[in-house]
Design a protein around this motif. Structure first.
Motif, PDB file in Angstrom:
ATOM      1  N   LEU A  52      -0.502  15.311  15.956  1.00 37.24           N
ATOM      2  CA  LEU A  52       0.035  15.502  14.166  1.00 37.24           C
ATOM      3  C   LEU A  52      -1.107  16.217  13.055  1.00 37.24           C
ATOM      4  O   LEU A  52      -2.581  15.470  13.687  1.00 37.24           O
ATOM      5  CB  LEU A  52       0.629  14.291  13.886  1.00 37.24           C
ATOM      6  CG  LEU A  52       2.394  13.645  15.099  1.00 37.24           C
ATOM      7  CD1 LEU A  52       2.367  12.619  14.330  1.00 37.24           C
ATOM      8  CD2 LEU A  52       3.057  14.870  14.496  1.00 37.24           C
ATOM      9  N   PRO A  53      -0.552  16.688  12.179  1.00 41.67           N
ATOM     10  CA  PRO A  53      -1.718  17.151  11.426  1.00 41.67           C
ATOM     11  C   PRO A  53      -2.402  15.981  10.415  1.00 41.67           C
ATOM     12  O   PRO A  53      -1.310  15.328  10.452  1.00 41.67           O
ATOM     13  CB  PRO A  53      -0.920  18.251  10.210  1.00 41.67           C
ATOM     14  CG  PRO A  53       0.522  18.516  11.100  1.00 41.67           C
ATOM     15  CD  PRO A  53       0.386  17.821  11.601  1.00 41.67           C
ATOM     16  N   VAL A  86       0.235  13.176   7.647  1.00 37.92           N
ATOM     17  CA  VAL A  86       1.596  13.368   7.491  1.00 37.92           C
ATOM     18  C   VAL A  86       1.752  11.700   7.565  1.00 37.92           C
ATOM     19  O   VAL A  86       0.890  10.622   7.979  1.00 37.92           O
ATOM     20  CB  VAL A  86       2.091  13.683   9.146  1.00 37.92           C
ATOM     21  CG1 VAL A  86       1.648  15.341   8.607  1.00 37.92           C
ATOM     22  CG2 VAL A  86       1.153  13.167   9.778  1.00 37.92           C
ATOM     23  N   SER A  88       4.840   8.940   8.666  1.00 40.42           N
ATOM     24  CA  SER A  88       6.024   9.030  10.039  1.00 40.42           C
ATOM     25  C   SER A  88       6.170   7.427  10.123  1.00 40.42           C
ATOM     26  O   SER A  88       6.062   7.170  10.287  1.00 40.42           O
ATOM     27  CB  SER A  88       5.143   9.704  11.565  1.00 40.42           C
ATOM     28  OG  SER A  88       6.388   9.662  12.667  1.00 40.42           O
ATOM     29  N   ALA A 256      11.154  19.587   8.460  1.00 38.11           N
ATOM     30  CA  ALA A 256      10.193  19.903   8.990  1.00 38.11           C
ATOM     31  C   ALA A 256       9.257  20.778   9.120  1.00 38.11           C
ATOM     32  O   ALA A 256       8.453  21.311   9.252  1.00 38.11           O
ATOM     33  CB  ALA A 256      10.260  19.094  11.300  1.00 38.11           C
ATOM     34  N   TYR A 259       8.500  21.895   5.574  1.00 35.84           N
ATOM     35  CA  TYR A 259       6.966  21.571   5.460  1.00 35.84           C
ATOM     36  C   TYR A 259       6.109  22.729   6.507  1.00 35.84           C
ATOM     37  O   TYR A 259       4.494  22.299   7.618  1.00 35.84           O
ATOM     38  CB  TYR A 259       6.546  20.433   5.553  1.00 35.84           C
ATOM     39  CG  TYR A 259       6.906  19.570   4.656  1.00 35.84           C
ATOM     40  CD1 TYR A 259       6.891  19.802   3.091  1.00 35.84           C
ATOM     41  CD2 TYR A 259       8.419  18.975   4.415  1.00 35.84           C
ATOM     42  CE1 TYR A 259       7.623  18.966   2.212  1.00 35.84           C
ATOM     43  CE2 TYR A 259       8.520  17.888   3.392  1.00 35.84           C
ATOM     44  CZ  TYR A 259       7.889  18.296   1.963  1.00 35.84           C
ATOM     45  OH  TYR A 259       8.759  17.480   1.360  1.00 35.84           O
ATOM     46  N   ILE A 261       5.718  22.066  10.044  1.00 33.81           N
ATOM     47  CA  ILE A 261       5.323  21.001  10.757  1.00 33.81           C
ATOM     48  C   ILE A 261       6.126  21.447  12.314  1.00 33.81           C
ATOM     49  O   ILE A 261       7.541  21.121  12.662  1.00 33.81           O
ATOM     50  CB  ILE A 261       5.794  19.657  10.244  1.00 33.81           C
ATOM     51  CG1 ILE A 261       4.338  19.323   9.358  1.00 33.81           C
ATOM     52  CG2 ILE A 261       5.527  18.747  11.988  1.00 33.81           C
ATOM     53  CD1 ILE A 261       4.662  17.787   8.509  1.00 33.81           C
ATOM     54  N   LEU A 263       7.699  19.457  15.791  1.00 37.03           N
ATOM     55  CA  LEU A 263       7.594  18.520  16.055  1.00 37.03           C
ATOM     56  C   LEU A 263       7.547  18.460  18.024  1.00 37.03           C
ATOM     57  O   LEU A 263       8.772  19.053  18.289  1.00 37.03           O
ATOM     58  CB  LEU A 263       9.337  17.624  15.954  1.00 37.03           C
ATOM     59  CG  LEU A 263       8.951  17.657  14.384  1.00 37.03           C
ATOM     60  CD1 LEU A 263      10.016  16.934  13.952  1.00 37.03           C
ATOM     61  CD2 LEU A 263       7.150  16.401  13.438  1.00 37.03           C
ATOM     62  N   CYS A 270       7.701  13.272  10.861  1.00 38.05           N
ATOM     63  CA  CYS A 270       6.664  13.108  10.307  1.00 38.05           C
ATOM     64  C   CYS A 270       7.126  14.018   8.755  1.00 38.05           C
ATOM     65  O   CYS A 270       7.529  15.112   8.237  1.00 38.05           O
ATOM     66  CB  CYS A 270       5.669  12.680  10.283  1.00 38.05           C
ATOM     67  SG  CYS A 270       5.402  14.824  11.128  1.00 38.05           S
ATOM     68  N   ALA A 271       6.409  13.960   7.441  1.00 41.95           N
ATOM     69  CA  ALA A 271       6.297  14.766   6.543  1.00 41.95           C
ATOM     70  C   ALA A 271       4.907  14.386   5.727  1.00 41.95           C
ATOM     71  O   ALA A 271       4.260  13.423   6.251  1.00 41.95           O
ATOM     72  CB  ALA A 271       7.066  14.467   5.245  1.00 41.95           C
ATOM     73  N   PRO A 272       4.278  15.694   5.363  1.00 39.77           N
ATOM     74  CA  PRO A 272       2.852  15.734   4.875  1.00 39.77           C
ATOM     75  C   PRO A 272       3.169  14.175   3.764  1.00 39.77           C
ATOM     76  O   PRO A 272       4.141  14.118   3.140  1.00 39.77           O
ATOM     77  CB  PRO A 272       2.879  17.169   4.149  1.00 39.77           C
ATOM     78  CG  PRO A 272       3.395  17.520   4.793  1.00 39.77           C
ATOM     79  CD  PRO A 272       5.052  16.657   5.100  1.00 39.77           C
TER      80      PRO A 272
END
Lengths: 476, 147
Positions: A52-53, A86, A88, A256, A259, A261, A263, A270-272
């Motif tokens: 994950l970022p 992120v 989550s 997602a 953004y 992302i 998954l 999740c989101a930033p």
């Protein structure tokens, strides 16, 4: 778990090296026996979280880790907002701020044992447990928002506790940054008549005896001595937290793409942190933390009322209150410098060591109490945070034993009434509206919590202070 | 993963399957609508014996989602919400799915703790083992729920 995927790094730590999309390594704590009993999916889930970022340092699995949703239960991961980190909803889970609170009673086993059946019945009658039993307290819209902003501090101000209770709770009883406006009407509706309720599953209210002391000085500082009776509760943010988890999991899955992302597992939704969705979730999740703290505070009050009736000499001071499903912004040392990080603990307990700035004065020299739940026939433990855990797990430790057997298998293997009768022979009284629920939660369905806390101590995540054995268990 | 047939009858068109701490639901049906209905029945069976829940009150449920899998999660979560907020259990379901939209009815009654002895309260449907697919014999819908 197939250990060939892992590299041992010490007798109680195993590394899952960076591979594929992983940005950091995974570290699993436990001895070879505990790891052998873990599902391979724990390592797979760690690898997914590690991709994950904005993840920092490593993703960790505590000695009680098991297969969860996206994150393993017993997982700890920290993210740096400035590096695109992120938050989550899956990394916190449905039962936001589920946790354990421990109360002293000032009574000894022999005093309580004489009236144990009477106490068990009175607690069952006073503290709503299981599906279909709402709480007596109903909040209107304004009070709901006040509760979501104020947590246990709100409950204390409304007469459900004592002013000195607050400092014995993480965040001093009130999670900052909660915004009730980010909590949906549905989530609030689901909480309408659930304040001061236990819920079901592995949640409980127990009267326990201090059965063994491991660290006399620390036990004394915590106010624990052998033979003393304590009360433990394990529950969370009830319907409100479940609904927030449900809604934000969905929103994060759908957002997602927006953004950028990818998954690997939808459950990792999740989101930033620095996005609209991320900020909305943090504000709602913090409100759910306050809901859990208020809920445990009200249950504390109901428990105190029962003891005041049956044991007027008892005084139920809080030993401590910990939450083990959270994401919290904390300062941690990364590459020698303090850095604000968003630490997800999913089935893991914060475990600050002595001297940590967040600890209240009375605990500053000792370290934070870490409360590890057992249930029914199984022991619970009081541990204390160690400074060594800061570098090893962002100051985190284990939270419980974890299941060894599924609910369906347990309900086939055991009959609820037989479990109750067997435990009664051992001096443990069970009260529950559901015998099938008791069978599903039979002590044999859980792993050996002793091995888990022993490993946590050997590793340096936390140190054993006392073992608690149940006398009375109210199950939902 | 090991499997467990609901009601002890392997011909039943719903099943529970095992997940570490929780339980998976699976519904089979000749049609997609039927698979969704059976998954809902599996949800009730986690809590109590569906045969003991009288279909006295009808609750309408509408869901809309970007794909069929999210629709299944939405459907189960809508039922969990109805159970939690109306204090009900459901034993009969009718689903009608078109273009990722679900129009459904659930029939049940208020929880009677003594009679239903609810074993567990379901927190939410998850995306774990989430699948909605067509097979040779019809449709299958599954996911794990958090209890």
């Amino acid at each position: 778990m197939d250990l060939s995927r892992l590299e041992p790094c010490g007798p109680f730590a195993w590394q899952l090296p960076v591979q594929g999309a992983m940005r950091v390594p995974g570290i699993i704590y436990g001895d070879a026996g505990l790891l052998a009993s873990m599902d391979d999916k724990v390592a797979s889930q760690l690898a997914n979280v590690a991709a994950l970022p904005g993840i920092v340092q490593a993703v960790y699995a505590m000695p009680d880790a098991h297969w969860g949703y996206g994150f393993p239960i017993g997982g700890v991961a920290a993210f740096d907002a400035e590096q695109g980190g992120v938050v989550s909803a899956g990394g916190v889970g449905f039962d936001v701020s589920c946790g354990v609170r421990l109360l002293h009673t000032g009574l000894l086993r022999k005093e309580v044992a004489r009236r144990a059946a009477c106490l068990a019945d009175a607690l069952l009658a006073a503290v709503p447990a299981g599906l279909g039993r709402g709480g007596a307290l109903r909040l209107d819209e304004a009070e709901m928002d006040a509760m979501l902003a104020g947590g246990a501090v709100w409950a204390i101000a409304r007469g459900y506790g004592w002013p000195e209770d607050a400092w014995r709770i993480e965040e001093q009883g009130c999670m900052a940054g909660a915004d009730p406006a980010q909590v949906s009407a549905q989530a609030k509706r689901r909480q309408y008549d659930e304040m001061g309720t236990l819920g079901s599953g592995n949640h409980y209210l127990e009267v326990q005896e201090v059965a063994e002391i491991y660290d006399a000085a620390c036990a004394q500082a915590f106010g624990l001595r052998e033979g003393a009776v304590v009360v433990s509760m394990h529950c969370g943010s009830r319907g409100l937290g479940h609904q927030i988890g449900t809604e934000f999991l969905r929103r994060m899955v759908i957002d997602a793409d927006q953004y950028g992302i990818v998954l690997p597992d939808r459950e990792l939704a999740c989101a930033p942190i620095l996005s609209e969705t991320g900020q909305a979730y943090l504000a709602a999740m913090r409100a759910a933390i306050n809901c859990a703290l208020a809920n445990r505070q009200i249950i504390t009050h109901l428990t105190r009322e029962v003891f005041a009736r049956l044991f007027p000499e008892a005084r139920l001071d809080i030993l401590y209150d910990v939450s083990h499903n959270t994401c919290k912004e904390e300062l941690h040392e990364v590459a020698g410098r303090p850095k604000p990080l968003f630490v997800h603990r999913k089935g893991a307990t914060r475990a600050f060591g002595p001297g940590h700035a967040e600890l209240p004065d009375a605990l500053a020299e000792i370290g934070q109490p870490v409360l590890v739940g057992g249930s029914m026939g199984a022991a619970s433990y009081v541990l204390v945070g160690c400074s060594s855990a800061e570098a090893m797990s962002f100051s985190s430790s284990c939270h419980g034993a974890g299941r060894a057997m599924s609910r369906t298998a347990a309900s086939k293997k055991w009959q609820g009434r037989a479990v109750v009768a067997e435990l009664a022979q051992g001096g443990i009284l069970i009260r529950s509206p559901s015998m099938r629920g008791v069978a599903e939660e039979a002590p044999g369905a859980y792993k050996d919590v002793h091995a888990v806390v022993e490993a946590a101590e050997h590793i340096g995540l936390s140190r054993r202070v006392a073992r608690l054995m149940p006398m009375i268990c109210i199950k939902g | 993963m090991s499997w467990d047939c609901g009601g002890g009858d392997c011909r039943a068109s719903w099943q529970h399957f095992q997940h570490d701490a929780d339980v998976g639901l699976m519904g089979h049906g000749a049609t997609l609508d039927e698979a969704f209905e059976q998954t809902a029945l599996a949800l009730t069976a986690l809590i109590t014996d569906p045969a003991g829940v009288r279909p006295l009150v009808e609750r309408p449920i509408h869901c809309e989602a970007p794909d069929m899998e999210l629709l299944l999660v939405d459907w189960l979560n809508a039922l969990i919400y109805e159970m939690a907020t109306k204090n009900m259990l459901f034993s009969r379901f009718r689903c009608h799915i078109t273009d990722h939209c679900l129009a459904a009815s659930a029939w049940g009654e208020e929880v009677d703790v003594m009679r239903h002895a609810p074993a567990v309260e379901v927190k939410g449907a998850t995306y774990t083992c989430l699948a909605v697919r067509q097979e040779a014999g019809g449709w299958v819908a599954s996911c794990v729920v958090d209890v």
